[in-house]
Design a protein around this motif. Structure first.
Motif, mmCIF file in Angstrom:
data_model
loop_
_atom_site.group_PDB
_atom_site.id
_atom_site.type_symbol
_atom_site.label_atom_id
_atom_site.label_comp_id
_atom_site.label_asym_id
_atom_site.label_seq_id
_atom_site.Cartn_x
_atom_site.Cartn_y
_atom_site.Cartn_z
ATOM 1 N N LEU A 32 -43.621 2.207 24.158
ATOM 2 C CA LEU A 32 -43.083 2.401 25.344
ATOM 3 C C LEU A 32 -42.566 3.427 26.016
ATOM 4 O O LEU A 32 -43.088 3.998 26.904
ATOM 5 C CB LEU A 32 -42.343 0.812 25.318
ATOM 6 C CG LEU A 32 -43.081 -0.591 25.332
ATOM 7 C CD1 LEU A 32 -42.221 -1.480 25.321
ATOM 8 C CD2 LEU A 32 -44.123 -0.544 26.719
ATOM 9 N N ARG A 33 -41.597 3.719 25.125
ATOM 10 C CA ARG A 33 -40.848 5.079 25.422
ATOM 11 C C ARG A 33 -41.758 6.369 25.439
ATOM 12 O O ARG A 33 -41.565 7.203 26.288
ATOM 13 C CB ARG A 33 -39.755 5.356 24.403
ATOM 14 C CG ARG A 33 -38.580 4.215 24.617
ATOM 15 C CD ARG A 33 -37.551 4.571 23.728
ATOM 16 N NE ARG A 33 -36.380 3.498 23.980
ATOM 17 C CZ ARG A 33 -35.693 2.832 22.974
ATOM 18 N NH1 ARG A 33 -36.446 2.712 21.871
ATOM 19 N NH2 ARG A 33 -34.970 1.824 23.388
ATOM 20 N N LYS A 34 -42.608 6.238 24.635
ATOM 21 C CA LYS A 34 -43.484 7.649 24.329
ATOM 22 C C LYS A 34 -44.402 7.642 25.639
ATOM 23 O O LYS A 34 -44.545 8.776 26.306
ATOM 24 C CB LYS A 34 -44.392 7.556 23.121
ATOM 25 C CG LYS A 34 -45.182 9.031 22.891
ATOM 26 C CD LYS A 34 -45.916 8.704 21.612
ATOM 27 C CE LYS A 34 -46.916 9.890 21.544
ATOM 28 N NZ LYS A 34 -47.524 9.993 20.154
ATOM 29 N N THR A 35 -45.060 6.515 25.848
ATOM 30 C CA THR A 35 -45.710 6.359 27.079
ATOM 31 C C THR A 35 -45.049 6.632 28.522
ATOM 32 O O THR A 35 -45.603 7.204 29.227
ATOM 33 C CB THR A 35 -46.795 5.293 27.035
ATOM 34 O OG1 THR A 35 -46.065 3.980 27.059
ATOM 35 C CG2 THR A 35 -47.925 5.067 25.810
ATOM 36 N N TRP A 36 -44.026 5.975 28.580
ATOM 37 C CA TRP A 36 -43.297 6.096 29.522
ATOM 38 C C TRP A 36 -43.038 7.427 30.036
ATOM 39 O O TRP A 36 -43.000 8.108 31.083
ATOM 40 C CB TRP A 36 -42.062 5.212 29.753
ATOM 41 C CG TRP A 36 -41.089 5.488 30.985
ATOM 42 C CD1 TRP A 36 -40.044 5.780 31.031
ATOM 43 C CD2 TRP A 36 -41.496 4.769 32.106
ATOM 44 N NE1 TRP A 36 -39.350 5.662 32.389
ATOM 45 C CE2 TRP A 36 -40.510 5.046 33.077
ATOM 46 C CE3 TRP A 36 -42.640 4.160 32.738
ATOM 47 C CZ2 TRP A 36 -40.422 4.442 34.587
ATOM 48 C CZ3 TRP A 36 -42.634 3.664 34.201
ATOM 49 C CH2 TRP A 36 -41.439 3.833 34.768
ATOM 50 N N ALA A 97 -36.226 -1.123 32.437
ATOM 51 C CA ALA A 97 -36.808 -1.951 31.475
ATOM 52 C C ALA A 97 -36.889 -0.994 30.203
ATOM 53 O O ALA A 97 -36.361 -1.338 29.278
ATOM 54 C CB ALA A 97 -37.964 -2.896 31.730
ATOM 55 N N ILE A 98 -37.511 0.111 30.452
ATOM 56 C CA ILE A 98 -37.635 1.092 29.318
ATOM 57 C C ILE A 98 -36.282 1.587 28.786
ATOM 58 O O ILE A 98 -36.141 1.710 27.740
ATOM 59 C CB ILE A 98 -38.521 2.155 29.841
ATOM 60 C CG1 ILE A 98 -39.911 2.023 30.091
ATOM 61 C CG2 ILE A 98 -38.386 3.257 28.897
ATOM 62 C CD1 ILE A 98 -40.748 1.324 29.066
ATOM 63 N N ASP A 99 -35.291 1.776 29.797
ATOM 64 C CA ASP A 99 -34.145 1.994 29.431
ATOM 65 C C ASP A 99 -33.194 1.097 28.596
ATOM 66 O O ASP A 99 -32.449 1.477 27.738
ATOM 67 C CB ASP A 99 -33.081 2.468 30.618
ATOM 68 C CG ASP A 99 -33.271 3.877 31.154
ATOM 69 O OD1 ASP A 99 -34.318 4.378 30.671
ATOM 70 O OD2 ASP A 99 -33.031 3.785 32.403
ATOM 71 N N MET A 162 -43.822 -6.295 26.861
ATOM 72 C CA MET A 162 -42.677 -5.971 27.701
ATOM 73 C C MET A 162 -42.784 -6.403 29.464
ATOM 74 O O MET A 162 -41.942 -7.025 29.838
ATOM 75 C CB MET A 162 -42.313 -4.399 27.941
ATOM 76 C CG MET A 162 -40.980 -4.077 28.434
ATOM 77 S SD MET A 162 -40.848 -3.871 30.091
ATOM 78 C CE MET A 162 -41.716 -2.286 30.299
ATOM 79 N N LEU A 163 -43.831 -6.244 29.821
ATOM 80 C CA LEU A 163 -44.114 -6.659 31.262
ATOM 81 C C LEU A 163 -44.157 -8.506 31.241
ATOM 82 O O LEU A 163 -43.773 -8.912 32.255
ATOM 83 C CB LEU A 163 -45.303 -6.173 31.732
ATOM 84 C CG LEU A 163 -45.387 -4.585 32.037
ATOM 85 C CD1 LEU A 163 -46.826 -3.820 32.106
ATOM 86 C CD2 LEU A 163 -44.586 -4.329 33.035
#
Length: 184
Positions: A32-36, A97-99, A162-163
């Motif tokens: 998630l962090r990488k794609t964001w 959400a990512i944070d 996550m979503l």
């Protein structure tokens, strides 16, 4: 998934009982962090948000009736202040959400429940909780288009996890507010 946002309970309820369940594995958090990071480095967040909302309107044209820009079409929609503002706020919520991936329930769930309660104010315009699922579907389709080959089955699964949490927490707030105020 289900949960309760409020702290008032008729029977003793633990904090764990009240929360919407979301288990994001370490591998999923990394993806998630990488794609964001990739998405935010490659694309303007507001423009991404606009694409997500255009996809929502394509998936469910009824959803557009909820917005002040409901009568605006085409290129004019992409320059509409209300539309762009909502798209930007939406993407900021995804960024939050990512944070907070390491503790979605503690850090983000209360904010999402409040946001869900806010959306309940649009019931009279036809807003229904399943619209939150359409936001998820639109995000997945937009991400797939933007990420191309990088949108692997594992990346898709991570974003869906996550979503789905985000949608469930917002539905919980929506439903709680609706139940509370439908009595009056």
């Amino acid at each position: 998934m289900g949960g309760t946002c409020s702290s008032a309970a008729e029977a003793p309820v633990t904090e764990t009982d009240k929360r919407v369940c979301c288990v994001v594995t370490e591998q999923e958090r990394r993806l998630l962090r990488k794609t964001w990071r990739y998405m935010t480095n490659q694309y303007d967040l507001m423009e991404l948000g606009c694409e997500v909302f255009l996809m929502i309107f394509e998936l469910n044209p009824e959803a557009k009736k909820m917005f002040p820009c409901r009568d605006v079409e085409g290129e004019e929609l992409l320059t509409n202040h209300d539309f762009k503002g909502h798209a930007s706020r939406f993407m900021q919520a995804v960024g939050a959400a990512i944070d907070h991936l390491d503790d979605l329930q503690l850090e983000l769930e209360p904010l999402l429940c409040t946001l869900g309660r806010t959306h309940a104010n649009y019931r009279n315009r036809g807003f229904v909780p399943h619209f939150f699922d359409e936001f998820t579907a639109a995000m997945i389709q937009t991400w797939q288009k933007k990420l191309g080959r990088k949108f692997t089955p594992d990346v898709r699964a991570a974003w869906l996890t996550m979503l789905s949490f985000v949608a469930a927490a917002m539905k919980s707030g929506y439903n709680e507010y609706s139940a509370q105020y439908s009595r009056y």
